[in-house]
Design a protein around this motif. Structure first.
Motif, mmCIF file in Angstrom:
data_model
loop_
_atom_site.group_PDB
_atom_site.id
_atom_site.type_symbol
_atom_site.label_atom_id
_atom_site.label_comp_id
_atom_site.label_asym_id
_atom_site.label_seq_id
_atom_site.Cartn_x
_atom_site.Cartn_y
_atom_site.Cartn_z
ATOM 1 N N PHE A 222 -11.963 -17.175 -2.396
ATOM 2 C CA PHE A 222 -11.588 -17.210 -3.808
ATOM 3 C C PHE A 222 -11.097 -18.603 -4.198
ATOM 4 N N ALA A 223 -10.211 -19.185 -3.360
ATOM 5 C CA ALA A 223 -9.685 -20.523 -3.646
ATOM 6 C C ALA A 223 -10.791 -21.561 -3.652
ATOM 7 N N GLU A 224 -11.722 -21.450 -2.727
ATOM 8 C CA GLU A 224 -12.833 -22.415 -2.659
ATOM 9 C C GLU A 224 -13.766 -22.281 -3.860
ATOM 10 N N ARG A 225 -14.073 -21.057 -4.220
ATOM 11 C CA ARG A 225 -15.037 -20.853 -5.308
ATOM 12 C C ARG A 225 -14.517 -21.407 -6.629
ATOM 13 N N PHE A 226 -13.214 -21.220 -6.871
ATOM 14 C CA PHE A 226 -12.667 -21.639 -8.161
ATOM 15 C C PHE A 226 -11.822 -22.911 -8.066
ATOM 16 N N THR A 227 -11.788 -23.504 -6.877
ATOM 17 C CA THR A 227 -10.985 -24.720 -6.618
ATOM 18 C C THR A 227 -9.561 -24.586 -7.179
ATOM 19 N N ILE A 228 -8.905 -23.478 -6.786
ATOM 20 C CA ILE A 228 -7.517 -23.244 -7.182
ATOM 21 C C ILE A 228 -6.621 -23.500 -5.968
ATOM 22 N N PRO A 229 -5.629 -24.365 -6.091
ATOM 23 C CA PRO A 229 -4.732 -24.636 -4.957
ATOM 24 C C PRO A 229 -3.880 -23.425 -4.612
ATOM 25 N N VAL A 230 -3.484 -23.339 -3.332
ATOM 26 C CA VAL A 230 -2.734 -22.196 -2.820
ATOM 27 C C VAL A 230 -1.441 -22.671 -2.170
ATOM 28 N N MET A 231 -0.324 -22.062 -2.563
ATOM 29 C CA MET A 231 0.943 -22.217 -1.852
ATOM 30 C C MET A 231 1.291 -20.889 -1.204
ATOM 31 N N THR A 232 1.984 -20.953 -0.075
ATOM 32 C CA THR A 232 2.397 -19.726 0.599
ATOM 33 C C THR A 232 3.862 -19.434 0.316
ATOM 34 N N ALA A 233 4.175 -18.145 0.198
ATOM 35 C CA ALA A 233 5.550 -17.715 -0.050
ATOM 36 C C ALA A 233 6.393 -17.918 1.206
ATOM 37 N N PHE A 234 7.691 -17.766 1.061
ATOM 38 C CA PHE A 234 8.646 -18.016 2.138
ATOM 39 C C PHE A 234 8.261 -17.270 3.417
ATOM 40 N N ARG A 235 8.079 -18.042 4.484
ATOM 41 C CA ARG A 235 7.767 -17.529 5.820
ATOM 42 C C ARG A 235 6.526 -16.644 5.845
ATOM 43 N N ARG A 236 5.538 -17.024 5.026
ATOM 44 C CA ARG A 236 4.218 -16.391 5.081
ATOM 45 C C ARG A 236 3.153 -17.469 5.310
ATOM 46 N N HIS A 237 3.489 -18.462 6.130
ATOM 47 C CA HIS A 237 2.643 -19.646 6.312
ATOM 48 C C HIS A 237 1.206 -19.324 6.678
ATOM 49 N N ASP A 238 0.986 -18.298 7.509
ATOM 50 C CA ASP A 238 -0.335 -18.106 8.111
ATOM 51 C C ASP A 238 -1.296 -17.291 7.255
ATOM 52 N N VAL A 239 -0.945 -17.001 5.990
ATOM 53 C CA VAL A 239 -1.886 -16.260 5.150
ATOM 54 C C VAL A 239 -2.974 -17.164 4.579
ATOM 55 N N PHE A 240 -2.805 -18.492 4.736
ATOM 56 C CA PHE A 240 -3.817 -19.443 4.256
ATOM 57 C C PHE A 240 -3.789 -20.651 5.187
ATOM 58 N N PRO A 241 -4.950 -21.133 5.637
ATOM 59 C CA PRO A 241 -4.960 -22.255 6.592
ATOM 60 C C PRO A 241 -4.330 -23.510 6.009
ATOM 61 N N ASN A 242 -3.332 -24.038 6.712
ATOM 62 C CA ASN A 242 -2.575 -25.187 6.214
ATOM 63 C C ASN A 242 -3.365 -26.484 6.242
ATOM 64 N N ASN A 243 -4.514 -26.494 6.931
ATOM 65 C CA ASN A 243 -5.358 -27.698 6.969
ATOM 66 C C ASN A 243 -6.514 -27.623 5.976
ATOM 67 N N HIS A 244 -6.480 -26.652 5.091
ATOM 68 C CA HIS A 244 -7.551 -26.469 4.111
ATOM 69 C C HIS A 244 -7.322 -27.385 2.909
ATOM 70 N N PRO A 245 -8.382 -27.947 2.317
ATOM 71 C CA PRO A 245 -8.193 -28.846 1.165
ATOM 72 C C PRO A 245 -7.607 -28.172 -0.071
ATOM 73 N N MET A 246 -7.567 -26.833 -0.103
ATOM 74 C CA MET A 246 -6.944 -26.134 -1.230
ATOM 75 C C MET A 246 -5.470 -25.824 -0.973
ATOM 76 N N TYR A 247 -4.965 -26.147 0.218
ATOM 77 C CA TYR A 247 -3.570 -25.808 0.541
ATOM 78 C C TYR A 247 -2.619 -26.789 -0.132
ATOM 79 N N ALA A 248 -1.524 -26.243 -0.683
ATOM 80 C CA ALA A 248 -0.587 -27.077 -1.442
ATOM 81 C C ALA A 248 0.857 -26.968 -0.960
ATOM 82 N N GLY A 249 1.093 -26.253 0.153
ATOM 83 C CA GLY A 249 2.446 -26.252 0.697
ATOM 84 C C GLY A 249 3.089 -24.877 0.793
ATOM 85 N N HIS A 250 4.307 -24.879 1.329
ATOM 86 C CA HIS A 250 5.074 -23.664 1.599
ATOM 87 C C HIS A 250 6.334 -23.664 0.747
ATOM 88 N N LEU A 251 6.597 -22.534 0.097
ATOM 89 C CA LEU A 251 7.773 -22.406 -0.757
ATOM 90 C C LEU A 251 8.886 -21.721 0.039
#
Length: 544
Positions: A222-251
């Motif tokens: 979904f993030a790739e298709r629409f080029t929408i950046p993704v942040m992960t919620a507190f201590r949910r780091h592994d729900v999105f690959p942190n080395n992906h170009p759509m990744y924007a950090g951990h809250l």
């Protein structure tokens, strides 16, 4: 079929494919233990403390994505394990807790170890019930599992008066239902499409609902298709690959102000499977009324609990992302997504320098040496700031952490996670304060042959509280200093392997040996009190 109430409980576990049970034994539920003796498919892990048992079950459930099961006795065992119940409640983790209760004839007389268990646990559980009729055991226990894993998962408490457990009755079992998976309506999908069509800087905040729905790959698509950046919620780091170009950090705690600014710059926020907790939203200040919030969660009580959404959708996240993949939106947000990813890399892809404290060097070494599918757990404490800031979680099912912030969690949770994924390398990170709260479970690891690697960052104090103490009452140190403990001697004394390190080269040697070992291993890392957090020293806090 005719069986005792205790045997019926074990039969319900079998039907739910439960193969790990955690406990401290007690005389109030001996018939259940005896029934488990005859069931070879269920492994019973006897622990040293009920709090450790509950953390193990919670860590197991988070990793295995199935209910963790805990058994304990009456009021004393129940209150000991309540910390794990609270963690499961705040972390949306499926758990079923069976508690022995005093004899029915003694209830209300302040019998030995009597606590009104269903009322005690009611505020921190999805459901708490006391069984009064042995014939209803199948109905109630199957309902307990259904409630624990349906909707927003969580803990369920089943209180078992000791006199009902040996009673034999004709038992009738219902079917094991699949977890309900509601999907967005066509109208709701079109509303999402319209909001995105008018967006200039949309942002996804992804939470644990993604993991529970096994929707990680769909989120990436979904993030790739629409080029929408993704942040992960507190201590949910592994729900999105942190080395992906759509990744924007951990809250989380100590999140960079530059990353927080990105959230405030977003005009449409898609909150997916997150309750938008106090920590994720930086004390409920992160999202403002000018932003359009699309909140999608499987639990109706979550939507609007913190922020009123522009659009709220009750849905399983797998079903939601499958539906949203099909919408057609013309705008491309590649420039915005690139800015978000560049900001994340600017604050996180910083190689350690000679002047950096050992904590950062160790996280960097873990990232380089551990296989990418390794699973990490952490305790509560400032030491976790280095993990959150600098360790890249690139694969799913590689992180288990307490959003409840419970101390003592890291090592027992690692044991549970290792039982869920025996082939994975599992590493726990703890401070000396938190590690000592459940250190007795290291003996459980040795006795049960659960080979984890436990890192202990030792600065001889309750570091997080000391930090707040120095912020509010500089130089007035009270109750936060701790004594000296030889974690090496402690580990060796109960049959584990132990190392104490003061330098990066010593740590590398110890880690290499631990990775080759098939024994529980403790690596004590002696750290400086002065560097109290990722961003501050004690002197800097006092000067402020």
């Amino acid at each position: 079929m005719n069986m005792t109430a205790a045997q019926a409980i074990v039969e319900c576990m079998k039907r739910e494919t439960i193969n790990q049970v955690f406990c401290v034994p007690g005389e109030s539920y001996l018939p259940v233990l005896d029934a488990l003796y005859d069931e070879p498919t269920i492994r019973v892990i006897s622990t040293r403390h009920e709090g450790g048992a509950a953390f193990m079950a919670e860590g197991y459930a988070k990793a295995a994505l199935k209910p963790g099961v805990v058994l304990a006795t009456r009021g004393v065992g129940a209150t000991n394990l309540s910390i794990g119940v609270h963690t499961a409640y705040q972390d949306s983790t499926p758990m079923v807790v069976f508690l022995g209760q005093v004899h029915s004839k003694f209830r209300g007389r302040e019998g030995f170890q009597e606590v009104d268990l269903d009322q005690f646990f009611k505020p921190i559980s999805k459901w708490a019930v006391e069984v009064k009729d042995p014939e209803r055991i199948p109905e109630i226990v199957q309902r307990a599992f259904r409630i624990a894993k349906s909707g927003r998962p969580g803990p369920v408490i089943v209180s078992l008066p000791e006199d009902i457990l040996p009673v034999e009755r004709e038992m009738s079992f219902g079917p094991v239902i699949q977890r309900p998976k509601p999907a967005p309506s066509e109208t709701e999908t079109n509303q999402v499409k319209q909001l995105l069509a008018n967006a200039t800087s949309p942002l996804i905040i992804a939470g644990g609902g993604i993991k529970l729905a096994k929707a990680e790959e769909l989120l990436v698509g979904f993030a790739e298709r629409f080029t929408i950046p993704v942040m992960t919620a507190f201590r949910r780091h592994d729900v999105f690959p942190n080395n992906h170009p759509m990744y924007a950090g951990h809250l989380g705690l100590g999140t960079s102000k530059k990353i927080l600014q990105l959230v405030q710059d977003a005009d449409v926020i898609l909150a997916l499977g997150t309750r938008l907790s106090e920590v994720t939203t930086q004390d409920y200040t992160l999202i403002n009324n000018d932003q359009k919030l699309i909140h999608i969660d499987i639990e109706h009580d979550i939507i609007g609990k913190v922020y009123p959404p522009c659009l709220g959708i009750i849905s399983d996240l797998y079903e939601a992302l499958e539906m949203l993949q099909r919408i057609k939106v013309m705008p491309s947000w590649s420039v915005w997504a690139g800015k978000c990813n560049a900001t994340y890399r600017e604050v996180s892809d910083i190689p350690p320098s000679e002047d950096d404290v050992i904590n950062k060097h160790i996280i960097h070494m873990l990232a380089n040496k551990l296989p990418k599918e390794s699973l990490l757990t952490n305790d509560a404490g400032n030491f976790a700031g280095w993990l959150h800031a600098f360790y890249p979680f690139t694969e799913k099912h590689t992180y288990v952490g307490p959003t409840s912030g419970a101390m003592g969690y890291g090592m027992p949770a690692a044991l549970g996670a290792k039982l869920a994924y025996p082939s994975k390398i599992v590493v726990s990170l703890s401070g000396d304060g938190g590690f000592m709260m459940t250190v007795q479970e290291l003996e459980t690891a040795v006795r049960e042959s659960i080979p984890i690697i436990a890192l202990v960052f030792n600065n001889n104090m309750y570091g997080t509280i000391r930090m707040h103490q120095e912020i509010h009452y500089p130089k007035r140190v009270m109750a936060t200093d701790l004594g000296t403990v030889s974690f090496v001697d402690l580990a060796v004394s109960i049959g584990a392997v132990g190392y104490q390190v003061d330098s990066l080269s010593q740590f590398e040697s110890a880690l290499d040996q631990a990775l080759m070992s098939q024994k529980p291993t403790v690596i004590e890392i002696r750290t400086d009190k002065e560097q109290i957090s990722v961003s501050s020293t004690i002197t800097q806090l006092r000067n402020r």
